[in-house]
Design a protein around this motif. Structure first.
Motif, short mmCIF file in Angstrom:
data_model
loop_
_atom_site.label_atom_id
_atom_site.label_comp_id
_atom_site.label_asym_id
_atom_site.label_seq_id
_atom_site.Cartn_x
_atom_site.Cartn_y
_atom_site.Cartn_z
N PRO A 1 75.82 -0.73 -43.17
CA PRO A 1 76.58 -0.91 -44.57
C PRO A 1 76.51 0.49 -45.28
O PRO A 1 77.84 -0.03 -46.06
N GLY A 2 76.17 1.21 -44.68
CA GLY A 2 76.35 2.49 -45.81
C GLY A 2 77.16 3.07 -44.66
O GLY A 2 77.75 4.59 -45.46
N GLY A 3 77.75 3.21 -43.43
CA GLY A 3 78.60 4.02 -42.36
C GLY A 3 78.61 3.62 -41.19
O GLY A 3 77.67 3.37 -41.35
N ASP A 4 78.93 4.98 -39.92
CA ASP A 4 78.33 5.29 -39.29
C ASP A 4 77.57 6.43 -38.75
O ASP A 4 77.34 6.84 -39.06
N LEU A 5 77.18 5.28 -37.29
CA LEU A 5 76.26 6.53 -36.83
C LEU A 5 76.19 6.54 -35.87
O LEU A 5 77.03 5.26 -34.72
#
Length: 264
Positions: free
Chosen positions: A232-236
């Protein structure tokens, strides 16, 4: 700062010299989103004779955490601004973590290898058996339970109850971070984490993403050394290195953001 929405208060304790006995109370006060700054956790950067720096990591409830992957990435950038070190060996409670600055915002860290692994961990919930992977990274390890689950199409209230049940399950003596994931392609997943110590869903979890990648590889569900995780907060991104078909190194790569500097 935050790493893919996983947010932290960072304090240069090399300069501040706050006593360790005060860390838990400060963590609870500053991480309170109503009465303090607000964060998933707090990191006190200290000096150490065996490494470049030491990470003292506390969850928002005041409990000490073994380590935090996104937190280490943020700490690496913080240390670069304070100490001008592009590469670091950071001492954590789970072991030494190596970090590398890729560019101004992106950092790469070498996660601790698993110390405890169970890739066929079954838990019964409301008469249904759910089988996932229990993995601890580092020693003492950060506990994670990784479960392939359609969290995106589950009622949010029921999802909370399910996550809380798993997080406190008696099979996990230290409790566990719960990493729900859904395969969206050969080497791509959507992921959602319920974090121990935060006692809520967070926007991302670095060590959890590493555990998901290890679980998928061990269960032969990915055939690449790279896993791309959408949180939900971005791509890893997780990169795995192998030796004799065994996992040798687990790298976590992602963006970091400085939200603000201030005095409290």
């Amino acid at each position: 700062m935050h790493g893919c929405g996983n947010d932290f208060v960072l304090i240069d304790n090399i300069s501040e010299k706050i006593k360790e006995v005060d860390f838990p109370a400060i963590a609870k006060n500053l991480c309170d989103r109503k009465k303090g700054i607000g964060a998933d956790g707090i990191i006190f950067m200290d000096i150490d004779s065996t490494c470049d720096i030491k990470m003292n990591f506390y969850n928002s409830d005041g409990s000490r955490g073994e380590m935090c992957g996104n937190g280490v990435r943020c700490l690496a950038r913080f240390a670069y601004h304070v100490l001008n070190l592009p590469k670091l060996n950071i001492l954590t409670d789970a072991g030494i973590v190596k970090t590398e600055r890729i560019d101004e915002t992106k950092y790469k860290i070498l996660l601790n290898n698993p110390s405890i692994e169970d890739y066929n961990c079954s838990i019964n919930y409301k008469g249904v058996n759910y089988t996932g992977s229990y993995i601890e990274l580092g020693e003492p390890g950060i506990p994670h339970f990784c479960l392939e689950f359609d969290f995106e199409n589950t009622n949010i209230d029921e999802l909370y109850k399910f996550a809380e049940f798993l997080r406190h399950n008696s099979k996990f003596p230290k409790g566990a971070n719960i990493n729900f994931f859904k395969l969206t392609g050969q080497n791509n997943v959507d992921e959602l984490t319920y974090e121990r110590g935060v006692e809520d869903f967070t926007l991302s979890c670095g060590t959890g993403t590493g555990c998901v990648a290890v679980s998928l590889f061990k269960n032969k569900l990915i055939n690449s050394n790279t896993l791309n995780a959408k949180t939900p907060g971005g791509d890893l991104t997780i990169e795995l290195e192998f030796k004799s078909n065994n996992i040798k190194n687990i790298y976590l790569i992602g963006e970091t953001e400085i939200v603000f500097h201030g005095n409290y």
